[in-house]
Design an enzyme around this catalytic site. Structure first.
Site, PDB file in Angstrom:
ATOM      1  CG  ASP A   1      -6.626  -1.936  -4.970  1.00  0.00           C
ATOM      2  OD1 ASP A   1      -6.602  -3.110  -4.524  1.00  0.00           O
ATOM      3  OD2 ASP A   1      -6.263  -1.650  -6.122  1.00  0.00           O
TER       4      ASP A   1
ATOM      5  CG  ASN B   1      -6.569  -4.497   2.080  1.00  0.00           C
ATOM      6  OD1 ASN B   1      -6.287  -3.313   2.247  1.00  0.00           O
ATOM      7  ND2 ASN B   1      -7.774  -4.983   2.271  1.00  0.00           N
TER       8      ASN B   1
ATOM      9  CD1 TRP C   1       0.344  -1.520   4.269  1.00  0.00           C
ATOM     10  CD2 TRP C   1       0.026  -3.531   5.238  1.00  0.00           C
ATOM     11  NE1 TRP C   1       0.603  -1.385   5.611  1.00  0.00           N
ATOM     12  CE2 TRP C   1       0.420  -2.609   6.230  1.00  0.00           C
ATOM     13  CE3 TRP C   1      -0.222  -4.852   5.605  1.00  0.00           C
ATOM     14  CZ2 TRP C   1       0.563  -2.966   7.573  1.00  0.00           C
ATOM     15  CZ3 TRP C   1      -0.078  -5.221   6.941  1.00  0.00           C
ATOM     16  CH2 TRP C   1       0.303  -4.273   7.905  1.00  0.00           C
TER      17      TRP C   1
ATOM     18  NE  ARG D   1      -3.873 -11.465  -1.860  1.00  0.00           N
ATOM     19  CZ  ARG D   1      -3.806 -10.343  -2.583  1.00  0.00           C
ATOM     20  NH1 ARG D   1      -2.639  -9.923  -3.037  1.00  0.00           N
ATOM     21  NH2 ARG D   1      -4.891  -9.658  -2.852  1.00  0.00           N
TER      22      ARG D   1
ATOM     23  CG  HIS E   1      -7.712  -8.984   2.906  1.00  0.00           C
ATOM     24  ND1 HIS E   1      -7.746  -8.008   1.931  1.00  0.00           N
ATOM     25  CD2 HIS E   1      -7.444 -10.142   2.254  1.00  0.00           C
ATOM     26  CE1 HIS E   1      -7.505  -8.560   0.753  1.00  0.00           C
ATOM     27  NE2 HIS E   1      -7.307  -9.858   0.917  1.00  0.00           N
TER      28      HIS E   1
ATOM     29  CB  SER F   1     -15.387  -6.278  -7.012  1.00  0.00           C
ATOM     30  OG  SER F   1     -14.531  -7.292  -7.500  1.00  0.00           O
ATOM     31  CB  SER F   2     -19.344  -8.709  -9.476  1.00  0.00           C
ATOM     32  OG  SER F   2     -20.313  -7.831  -8.985  1.00  0.00           O
TER      33      SER F   2
ATOM     34  CG  LEU G   1     -21.069   8.431   7.904  1.00  0.00           C
ATOM     35  CD1 LEU G   1     -20.627   9.464   6.862  1.00  0.00           C
ATOM     36  CD2 LEU G   1     -19.831   7.793   8.538  1.00  0.00           C
TER      37      LEU G   1
ATOM     38  NE  ARG H   1      -7.312  -2.064 -12.168  1.00  0.00           N
ATOM     39  CZ  ARG H   1      -5.988  -2.184 -12.078  1.00  0.00           C
ATOM     40  NH1 ARG H   1      -5.199  -1.466 -12.856  1.00  0.00           N
ATOM     41  NH2 ARG H   1      -5.447  -3.036 -11.215  1.00  0.00           N
TER      42      ARG H   1
HETATM   43  C1  IPE Z   1     -11.360  -3.418  -6.479  1.00  0.00           C
HETATM   44  O1  IPE Z   1     -10.073  -3.840  -6.240  1.00  0.00           O
HETATM   45  C2  IPE Z   1     -12.318  -4.138  -5.569  1.00  0.00           C
HETATM   46  C3  IPE Z   1     -12.287  -3.740  -4.173  1.00  0.00           C
HETATM   47  C4  IPE Z   1     -11.517  -2.825  -3.631  1.00  0.00           C
HETATM   48  C5  IPE Z   1     -13.226  -4.429  -3.322  1.00  0.00           C
HETATM   49  P1  IPE Z   1      -9.401  -5.051  -7.046  1.00  0.00           P
HETATM   50  O2  IPE Z   1      -8.060  -5.222  -6.440  1.00  0.00           O
HETATM   51  O3  IPE Z   1     -10.304  -6.208  -7.048  1.00  0.00           O
HETATM   52  O4  IPE Z   1      -9.305  -4.466  -8.519  1.00  0.00           O
HETATM   53  P2  IPE Z   1      -8.339  -4.822  -9.728  1.00  0.00           P
HETATM   54  O5  IPE Z   1      -8.485  -6.293  -9.966  1.00  0.00           O
HETATM   55  O6  IPE Z   1      -6.951  -4.461  -9.331  1.00  0.00           O
HETATM   56  O7  IPE Z   1      -8.822  -3.979 -10.864  1.00  0.00           O
HETATM   57  C1  IPE Z   2      -8.257  -4.619  -1.561  1.00  0.00           C
HETATM   58  O1  IPE Z   2      -6.957  -5.098  -1.514  1.00  0.00           O
HETATM   59  C2  IPE Z   2      -9.259  -5.527  -0.915  1.00  0.00           C
HETATM   60  C3  IPE Z   2     -10.150  -6.223  -1.869  1.00  0.00           C
HETATM   61  C4  IPE Z   2     -10.101  -6.163  -3.161  1.00  0.00           C
HETATM   62  C5  IPE Z   2     -11.179  -7.056  -1.309  1.00  0.00           C
HETATM   63  P1  IPE Z   2      -6.445  -6.195  -2.548  1.00  0.00           P
HETATM   64  O2  IPE Z   2      -6.719  -7.535  -1.985  1.00  0.00           O
HETATM   65  O3  IPE Z   2      -6.980  -5.960  -3.902  1.00  0.00           O
HETATM   66  O4  IPE Z   2      -4.884  -5.912  -2.491  1.00  0.00           O
HETATM   67  P2  IPE Z   2      -3.896  -5.870  -3.736  1.00  0.00           P
HETATM   68  O5  IPE Z   2      -4.478  -4.948  -4.754  1.00  0.00           O
HETATM   69  O6  IPE Z   2      -3.802  -7.284  -4.248  1.00  0.00           O
HETATM   70  O7  IPE Z   2      -2.624  -5.362  -3.159  1.00  0.00           O
HETATM   71 MG    MG Z   3      -6.387  -4.896  -5.499  1.00  0.00          MG
END
Ligand code: IPE
Ligand code: IPE
Ligand code: MG
Length: 252
Positions: A26, A28, A31, A39, A43, A71-72, A137, A200
């Site tokens: 989480d 990306n 960052w 964004r 990624h 995620s879903s 692995l 979480r």
């Molecule tokens: C969880 O991160 C999903 C992945 C890392 C793929 P999210 O960024 O989607 O989660 P929330 O929305 O902050 O809970």
């Molecule tokens: C995690 O980074 C990647 C995915 C959920 C796919 P985010 O895209 O959730 O990055 P933040 O949480 O918005 O910084």
């Molecule tokens: Mg996130």
């Protein structure tokens, strides 16, 4: 090895690495935003972090590494961002599959395949098929994955067997349900790491996490590296896992 009274720090003596580490990658987007970048660049850099961490996990003796890739609930993001994420998955498999295979990595995929574009489904299947015989692995890719959905799918399959008279309802237990999850042969994660400071699970491995140790690290995923993984493993090693029982005492 300690042979006196246990103290919370005793776990630090644990030599064996966690067998199964699962990571919620989480941060990306944050960052990238912090650097004035789109964004999608976060990624892209996240994929580089993933390459580093797969290598490090193997070197550190971890047997199973699960990564939360999509995620879903991530379908609620803008279409352009979803396009970036799917593009990166396509590129990751096309560019990295040969290297993963050469390094003895077995790829498994969990999550809902229905509804994914056919070329993505083909790539996921190709990655699993090519690497089926590998054992250095196991990399479990959670893609279009949600834990509630996974449990509901398992419950539905059991319900069908009961309705068709192929199973009696009293055999629907925690053990049988776990056999109907997406990867029943893979042990539960010992350690779940979430980057970016969020604390979480966001619908990740909620069934399998019943006794996992959770470690939250304040850095964003693109900055995660071998040292950060080692730091999380050290934290894990200080934890005392009891699984509902009592602390293991030696000499008593
Ligand atoms: C969880 O991160 C999903 C992945 C890392 C793929 P999210 O960024 O989607 O989660 P929330 O929305 O902050 O809970
Ligand atoms: C995690 O980074 C990647 C995915 C959920 C796919 P985010 O895209 O959730 O990055 P933040 O949480 O918005 O910084
Ligand atoms: Mg996130």
């Amino acid at each position: 090895m300690s042979n006196g009274a246990l103290s919370p720090g005793d776990g630090a003596a644990r030599q064996t690495p966690p067998r199964h580490v699962a990571i919620i990658m989480d941060g990306n987007g944050r960052w990238a935003s912090a650097r004035g970048l789109p964004r999608g660049e976060g990624h892209r850099r996240g994929v580089e972090a993933l390459r580093r961490v797969v290598r490090a996990a193997h070197e550190l003796g971890i047997s199973y590494l699960t990564i939360f890739s999509f995620s879903s609930e991530n379908w609620s993001r803008p279409a352009s961002e979803i396009g970036d994420l799917f593009g990166l998955l396509r590129r990751f498999i096309r560019n990295d599959l040969a290297t993963l295979h050469r390094d003895g990595v077995r790829v498994r995929v969990i999550g809902e395949r229905e509804g994914l574009e056919p070329d993505i489904r083909d790539l996921l299947r190709e990655a699993e098929d090519l690497t089926r015989g590998n054992s250095a692995l196991t990399l479990v890719v959670a893609f279009n994955y949600g834990s509630r959905q996974e449990i509901a799918r398992a419950a539905q399959r059991l319900a069908i067997e009961v309705a068709e008279g192929r199973r009696s309802s009293d055999t629907v237990t925690a053990e049988t349900l776990s056999q109907y999850l997406d990867a029943p042969d893979i042990p539960d994660p010992d350690l779940i790491i979430r980057t970016s400071g969020e604390q979480r699970l966001s619908n990740f491995l909620m069934w399998q996490a019943a006794y996992s140790e959770l470690v939250f690290v304040p850095i964003h995923w693109p900055d995660f590296d071998r040292a950060a993984l080692e730091g999380a493993i050290s934290e894990y090693a200080r934890r005392e896992r009891r699984f509902g029982g009592l602390a293991a005492k030696t000499g008593s």
